[in-house]
Design a protein around this motif. Structure first.
Motif, mmCIF file in Angstrom:
data_model
loop_
_atom_site.group_PDB
_atom_site.id
_atom_site.type_symbol
_atom_site.label_atom_id
_atom_site.label_comp_id
_atom_site.label_asym_id
_atom_site.label_seq_id
_atom_site.Cartn_x
_atom_site.Cartn_y
_atom_site.Cartn_z
ATOM 1 N N ARG A 79 0.617 1.713 1.034
ATOM 2 C CA ARG A 79 1.463 0.786 1.782
ATOM 3 C C ARG A 79 2.106 1.480 2.978
ATOM 4 O O ARG A 79 2.189 0.915 4.074
ATOM 5 C CB ARG A 79 2.536 0.202 0.863
ATOM 6 N N GLY A 80 2.549 2.704 2.784
ATOM 7 C CA GLY A 80 3.140 3.465 3.877
ATOM 8 C C GLY A 80 2.162 3.677 5.015
ATOM 9 O O GLY A 80 2.498 3.512 6.187
ATOM 10 N N ARG A 81 0.920 4.016 4.680
ATOM 11 C CA ARG A 81 -0.115 4.204 5.710
ATOM 12 C C ARG A 81 -0.383 2.890 6.442
ATOM 13 O O ARG A 81 -0.569 2.879 7.654
ATOM 14 C CB ARG A 81 -1.406 4.720 5.089
ATOM 15 N N MET A 82 -0.409 1.797 5.700
ATOM 16 C CA MET A 82 -0.659 0.493 6.318
ATOM 17 C C MET A 82 0.440 0.151 7.315
ATOM 18 O O MET A 82 0.158 -0.285 8.435
ATOM 19 C CB MET A 82 -0.743 -0.593 5.235
ATOM 20 N N GLU A 83 1.677 0.328 6.909
ATOM 21 C CA GLU A 83 2.797 -0.070 7.754
ATOM 22 C C GLU A 83 3.020 0.879 8.927
ATOM 23 O O GLU A 83 3.314 0.436 10.033
ATOM 24 C CB GLU A 83 4.070 -0.181 6.907
ATOM 25 N N GLU A 84 2.868 2.172 8.698
ATOM 26 C CA GLU A 84 3.136 3.150 9.753
ATOM 27 C C GLU A 84 2.033 3.179 10.810
ATOM 28 O O GLU A 84 2.313 3.379 11.986
ATOM 29 C CB GLU A 84 3.297 4.544 9.151
ATOM 30 N N ALA A 85 0.785 3.016 10.385
ATOM 31 C CA ALA A 85 -0.326 3.182 11.323
ATOM 32 C C ALA A 85 -1.063 1.880 11.619
ATOM 33 O O ALA A 85 -2.055 1.883 12.338
ATOM 34 C CB ALA A 85 -1.307 4.212 10.777
#
Length: 133
Positions: A72-78
């Motif tokens: 989820r962090g990768r999806m939102e940040e990048a």
């Protein structure tokens, strides 16, 4: 509270409840072929799914939460799709197992492609920005 049939194991109910509390509606897990399938339901009603390299077992609960957080962090940040974020997470996890050869986020990501996808997302998909911005 997630729907529960008479055969749903308690660890599954507990894990789904934690996922809902920590990540909100739209994130689901279920068993497929003895492994964990992670699904993201989008506001428009569409869905994306990926298979995690984790067995469908109570011993995987912490790992499921950890991977979901990272994905989820990768999806939102990048601005990555679920599949792209899960692939990068799996690659990072695999490389960390290889004799201490750790891959940093900078090494794992093609930043030019990320910027292009983010730009397309903001201009064409959401309309949050105009092309000239």
């Amino acid at each position: 509270m997630p729907r529960r049939s008479n055969t749903t194991q308690q660890w599954v109910v507990d894990l789904r409840s934690v996922i809902k509390r920590q990540h909100g509606l739209g994130w689901k897990i279920r068993e497929q072929s003895g492994r964990v399938k992670l699904t993201r339901r989008w506001p428009d009603g569409g869905e994306s799914s990926v298979m995690l390299d984790l067995p469908w077992d109570s011993s995987s609960s912490t790992a499921v939460l950890s991977q979901l957080e990272a994905i989820r962090g990768r999806m939102e940040e990048a601005g990555l799709s679920l599949a792209e974020a899960a692939r990068l997470q799996a690659e990072a996890k695999a490389s960390s197992r290889q004799g201490g050869n750790y891959v940093t986020t900078e090494d794992a990501l093609d930043w030019e492609a990320v910027v292009e996808r983010f730009h397309a997302h903001k201009t064409r998909h959401t309309g949050a920005l105009q092309e000239r911005t």
